[in-house]
Design a protein around this motif. Structure first.
Motif, PDB file in Angstrom:
ATOM      1  N   VAL A 125      16.014  57.153 -43.477  1.00 13.26           N
ATOM      2  CA  VAL A 125      14.561  57.348 -43.514  1.00 13.26           C
ATOM      3  C   VAL A 125      13.846  56.285 -42.680  1.00 13.26           C
ATOM      4  CG1 VAL A 125      12.531  57.343 -45.000  1.00 13.26           C
ATOM      5  CG2 VAL A 125      14.592  58.544 -45.724  1.00 13.26           C
ATOM      6  N   LEU A 126      14.262  55.025 -42.840  1.00 15.88           N
ATOM      7  CA  LEU A 126      13.629  53.950 -42.064  1.00 15.88           C
ATOM      8  C   LEU A 126      13.864  54.125 -40.567  1.00 15.88           C
ATOM      9  CD1 LEU A 126      14.383  50.862 -44.344  1.00 15.88           C
ATOM     10  CD2 LEU A 126      12.187  52.009 -43.991  1.00 15.88           C
ATOM     11  N   ALA A 127      15.047  54.609 -40.201  1.00 18.13           N
ATOM     12  CA  ALA A 127      15.320  54.849 -38.779  1.00 18.13           C
ATOM     13  C   ALA A 127      14.420  55.949 -38.224  1.00 18.13           C
ATOM     14  CB  ALA A 127      16.785  55.225 -38.587  1.00 18.13           C
ATOM     15  N   LEU A 128      14.235  57.016 -39.002  1.00 22.30           N
ATOM     16  CA  LEU A 128      13.353  58.098 -38.558  1.00 22.30           C
ATOM     17  C   LEU A 128      11.911  57.613 -38.429  1.00 22.30           C
ATOM     18  CD1 LEU A 128      14.726  61.078 -40.715  1.00 22.30           C
ATOM     19  CD2 LEU A 128      15.170  60.602 -38.302  1.00 22.30           C
ATOM     20  N   VAL A 129      11.456  56.818 -39.405  1.00 27.06           N
ATOM     21  CA  VAL A 129      10.092  56.281 -39.331  1.00 27.06           C
ATOM     22  C   VAL A 129       9.943  55.363 -38.128  1.00 27.06           C
ATOM     23  CG1 VAL A 129       8.402  54.837 -40.520  1.00 27.06           C
ATOM     24  CG2 VAL A 129       9.720  56.516 -41.808  1.00 27.06           C
ATOM     25  N   LEU A 130      10.954  54.556 -37.863  1.00 27.42           N
ATOM     26  CA  LEU A 130      10.899  53.640 -36.721  1.00 27.42           C
ATOM     27  C   LEU A 130      10.822  54.400 -35.409  1.00 27.42           C
ATOM     28  CD1 LEU A 130      11.025  50.801 -35.560  1.00 27.42           C
ATOM     29  CD2 LEU A 130      13.521  50.927 -35.684  1.00 27.42           C
ATOM     30  N   ILE A 131      11.606  55.463 -35.265  1.00 24.86           N
ATOM     31  CA  ILE A 131      11.581  56.245 -34.026  1.00 24.86           C
ATOM     32  C   ILE A 131      10.224  56.925 -33.851  1.00 24.86           C
ATOM     33  CG2 ILE A 131      12.593  58.233 -32.853  1.00 24.86           C
ATOM     34  CD1 ILE A 131      15.259  57.505 -34.167  1.00 24.86           C
ATOM     35  N   ALA A 132       9.704  57.525 -34.929  1.00 28.96           N
ATOM     36  CA  ALA A 132       8.413  58.210 -34.834  1.00 28.96           C
ATOM     37  C   ALA A 132       7.284  57.227 -34.529  1.00 28.96           C
ATOM     38  CB  ALA A 132       8.133  58.955 -36.137  1.00 28.96           C
ATOM     39  N   ALA A 133       7.307  56.051 -35.170  1.00 24.55           N
ATOM     40  CA  ALA A 133       6.260  55.058 -34.918  1.00 24.55           C
ATOM     41  C   ALA A 133       6.340  54.520 -33.492  1.00 24.55           C
ATOM     42  CB  ALA A 133       6.376  53.918 -35.930  1.00 24.55           C
ATOM     43  N   THR A 134       7.556  54.345 -32.991  1.00 28.92           N
ATOM     44  CA  THR A 134       7.711  53.873 -31.608  1.00 28.92           C
ATOM     45  C   THR A 134       7.162  54.896 -30.615  1.00 28.92           C
ATOM     46  OG1 THR A 134       9.688  52.641 -32.269  1.00 28.92           O
ATOM     47  CG2 THR A 134       9.359  53.021 -29.920  1.00 28.92           C
ATOM     48  N   ALA A 135       7.450  56.189 -30.857  1.00 33.13           N
ATOM     49  CA  ALA A 135       6.904  57.230 -29.984  1.00 33.13           C
ATOM     50  C   ALA A 135       5.379  57.267 -30.064  1.00 33.13           C
ATOM     51  CB  ALA A 135       7.489  58.583 -30.387  1.00 33.13           C
ATOM     52  N   TRP A 136       4.845  57.111 -31.276  1.00 30.25           N
ATOM     53  CA  TRP A 136       3.389  57.070 -31.455  1.00 30.25           C
ATOM     54  C   TRP A 136       2.784  55.914 -30.678  1.00 30.25           C
ATOM     55  CZ3 TRP A 136       0.709  55.913 -36.801  1.00 30.25           C
ATOM     56  CH2 TRP A 136      -0.668  56.152 -36.684  1.00 30.25           C
ATOM     57  N   LEU A 137       3.415  54.743 -30.761  1.00 33.38           N
ATOM     58  CA  LEU A 137       2.932  53.571 -30.040  1.00 33.38           C
ATOM     59  C   LEU A 137       2.999  53.791 -28.532  1.00 33.38           C
ATOM     60  CD1 LEU A 137       1.986  50.612 -30.037  1.00 33.38           C
ATOM     61  CD2 LEU A 137       4.398  49.938 -30.166  1.00 33.38           C
ATOM     62  N   SER A 173      14.723  64.212 -30.054  1.00 36.58           N
ATOM     63  CA  SER A 173      16.165  64.153 -29.784  1.00 36.58           C
ATOM     64  C   SER A 173      16.799  62.936 -30.434  1.00 36.58           C
ATOM     65  CB  SER A 173      16.401  64.138 -28.273  1.00 36.58           C
ATOM     66  OG  SER A 173      15.816  65.274 -27.654  1.00 36.58           O
ATOM     67  N   ALA A 174      16.126  61.778 -30.342  1.00 33.64           N
ATOM     68  CA  ALA A 174      16.674  60.564 -30.964  1.00 33.64           C
ATOM     69  C   ALA A 174      16.733  60.696 -32.481  1.00 33.64           C
ATOM     70  CB  ALA A 174      15.816  59.362 -30.565  1.00 33.64           C
ATOM     71  N   MET A 175      15.734  61.341 -33.076  1.00 33.56           N
ATOM     72  CA  MET A 175      15.757  61.532 -34.530  1.00 33.56           C
ATOM     73  C   MET A 175      16.878  62.476 -34.951  1.00 33.56           C
ATOM     74  SD  MET A 175      11.630  61.796 -35.150  1.00 33.56           S
ATOM     75  CE  MET A 175      11.695  61.982 -36.922  1.00 33.56           C
ATOM     76  N   LEU A 176      17.155  63.484 -34.159  1.00 30.31           N
ATOM     77  CA  LEU A 176      18.252  64.392 -34.489  1.00 30.31           C
ATOM     78  C   LEU A 176      19.612  63.704 -34.349  1.00 30.31           C
ATOM     79  CD1 LEU A 176      17.057  67.728 -32.817  1.00 30.31           C
ATOM     80  CD2 LEU A 176      17.153  67.197 -35.251  1.00 30.31           C
ATOM     81  N   LEU A 177      19.728  62.815 -33.375  1.00 28.25           N
ATOM     82  CA  LEU A 177      21.008  62.135 -33.165  1.00 28.25           C
ATOM     83  C   LEU A 177      21.308  61.112 -34.252  1.00 28.25           C
ATOM     84  CD1 LEU A 177      20.973  61.598 -29.283  1.00 28.25           C
ATOM     85  CD2 LEU A 177      22.295  63.263 -30.604  1.00 28.25           C
ATOM     86  N   MET A 234      24.898  66.023 -36.293  1.00 25.01           N
ATOM     87  CA  MET A 234      24.440  66.348 -34.949  1.00 25.01           C
ATOM     88  C   MET A 234      25.303  65.665 -33.895  1.00 25.01           C
ATOM     89  SD  MET A 234      22.006  68.463 -35.360  1.00 25.01           S
ATOM     90  CE  MET A 234      21.458  68.507 -33.674  1.00 25.01           C
ATOM     91  N   ARG A 235      25.809  64.466 -34.183  1.00 20.28           N
ATOM     92  CA  ARG A 235      26.673  63.781 -33.226  1.00 20.28           C
ATOM     93  C   ARG A 235      28.025  64.464 -33.120  1.00 20.28           C
ATOM     94  NH1 ARG A 235      24.472  58.974 -35.677  1.00 20.28           N
ATOM     95  NH2 ARG A 235      26.371  58.773 -36.929  1.00 20.28           N
ATOM     96  N   THR A 236      28.509  65.029 -34.219  1.00 20.77           N
ATOM     97  CA  THR A 236      29.826  65.660 -34.179  1.00 20.77           C
ATOM     98  C   THR A 236      29.819  66.969 -33.405  1.00 20.77           C
ATOM     99  OG1 THR A 236      29.361  66.734 -36.295  1.00 20.77           O
ATOM    100  CG2 THR A 236      30.541  64.623 -36.361  1.00 20.77           C
ATOM    101  N   VAL A 237      28.670  67.662 -33.381  1.00 15.43           N
ATOM    102  CA  VAL A 237      28.605  68.930 -32.645  1.00 15.43           C
ATOM    103  C   VAL A 237      28.062  68.725 -31.236  1.00 15.43           C
ATOM    104  CG1 VAL A 237      28.296  70.239 -34.774  1.00 15.43           C
ATOM    105  CG2 VAL A 237      26.284  69.435 -33.527  1.00 15.43           C
ATOM    106  N   GLY A 238      27.971  67.498 -30.807  1.00 17.54           N
ATOM    107  CA  GLY A 238      27.431  67.232 -29.476  1.00 17.54           C
ATOM    108  C   GLY A 238      28.260  67.824 -28.369  1.00 17.54           C
TER     109      GLY A 238
END
Length: 377
Positions: free
Chosen positions: A83-95, A145-149, A154-158
């Motif tokens: 959850v924290l990783a997803l929030v971090l990615i979304a906040a970084t994109a927002w920034l 894409s980063a949130m899905l990875l 998702m990494r195993t079906v890459g």
């Protein structure tokens, strides 16, 4: 007691550091604004304060949440970290979106303040608007894409996804042919200088002003406050009128259908008086001439120049109203008249013989009763 204090210290410390960083950045931007008031970049960057605080707080918690040693954290460490990783990615994109918007808008404001050509300013405004939309779309796709990875499945079906990427690309291209066409048409409009925000255009017989241009559609605000939304591919595949391209000056025409006895020279002098008093006339030129005739009337055309289409409409209305009022008051004979013919029954010819007047009287009565003016046998 330690299980309670340690999480409070970690979470409270992360929040305190976040607020401190936000306060320091805000004070720095305020000081920079006071030192360079002519540069709007620092004021625009203040909009990124909230996403910056969310990004810093998420990064601090992501790096220190496992130091709490709380039982809940130990039992759900993977879920909390996810959850924290997803929030971090979304906040970084927002920034990133807020910062890029501040840079793009600052560049536009700086150019608009120094430019003297309104057409070029509208062109740059259209370009920076579409550039900002492209940047937002790219950042959004990369963030998704980063949130899905971050999910292990998702990494195993890459590998299988990469293998089928070619087929999926072909299918997606065929399915989204119209959308991709509008996307490239939007880029062509932005950098081909075909139409710009603020231009006066005529599309499908509707006159209006371009209000918004996106990568897929374009919005035109008509004179009666309606909005016409159409795909941008329309402007690359069909002809349209752009009254703002090459300058906003416009020549307006007013047509009068008058009697052949209308005083043309007096009308020409009166037109000169009207346009000289009108604030909508730009002072370039005006003219009045007979352009056509019919058996009953003639067509008189008045031409008046104006600074833009709005002034051209205003001066046309003024000329039409004042000229008709002047003709009605001083030269009423010049206004066209609709004549109607009255049908009279025939009179008896000399030597028509006895009883002819009685027959004609009966015919006159039947004629008036019928009301059609046609002879009934």
């Amino acid at each position: 007691m330690e299980d309670i204090l340690r999480p409070l210290i970690v979470i409270g410390g992360s929040v305190a550091i976040t607020l401190l960083i936000g306060w320091a950045v805000d004070r720095l931007l305020l000081r920079t604004d006071a030192r360079h008031p002519e540069t709007p970049l620092w004021g625009l960057l203040r909009r990124a304060r909230l996403p910056l605080q969310v990004t810093v707080c998420a990064a601090l918690l992501r790096g220190s949440y496992d130091k709490t040693h709380a039982r809940v954290v130990r039992e759900h460490a993977s879920g909390i970290g996810q959850v924290l990783a997803l929030v971090l990615i979304a906040a970084t994109a927002w920034l990133a979106v807020r910062v890029s918007a501040a840079v793009v808008e600052s560049s536009y404001y700086r150019y608009a303040a120094s430019a003297h050509d309104p057409a070029r300013v509208r062109r740059v405004r259209t370009q920076v608007t579409l550039i900002q939309r492209v940047v937002t779309a790219i950042v959004g796709v990369v963030a998704a894409s980063a949130m899905l990875l971050t999910f292990p499945t998702m990494r195993t079906v890459g590998t299988s996804m990469l293998a089928s990427a070619g087929i999926l690309g072909v299918v997606a291209g065929v399915a989204a042919q119209s959308t991709l066409g509008n996307l490239f048409a939007g880029l062509q409009i932005a950098f081909g200088d075909m139409v710009r925000i603020g231009d006066t255009v005529v599309v499908d017989g509707e006159w209006g002003t371009v209000e918004e241009i996106t990568l897929t559609f374009l919005s035109v605000r008509t004179w009666d406050e309606r909005r016409i939304t159409m795909p941008v591919s329309y402007f690359t595949g069909k002809p349209f009128e752009n009254w703002s391209r090459g300058g906003t000056q416009k020549t307006g025409a007013v047509l009068f259908h008058l009697d052949h006895s209308a005083p043309i020279e007096a009308m020409r002098m009166k037109l000169g008086e009207i346009v000289r008093k009108s604030p909508a006339w730009d002072g370039r030129d005006w003219n009045l001439a007979v352009t056509d005739t019919t058996p009953s009337t003639m067509v008189v055309r008045a031409l008046i120049t104006a600074r833009d289409p709005d002034d051209a409409w205003t001066v046309r209305c003024e000329v039409r109203e004042q000229m008709i009022a002047w003709l009605r008051e001083h030269h009423p004979y010049a206004l066209p008249r609709i004549t109607t013919a009255t049908v009279h029954p025939p009179r008896p010819a000399p030597g028509a013989g006895p009883g002819s007047e009685d027959r004609l009287a009966r015919f006159d009565g039947e004629f008036r009763k019928d009301g059609t003016g046609s002879r009934r046998g």
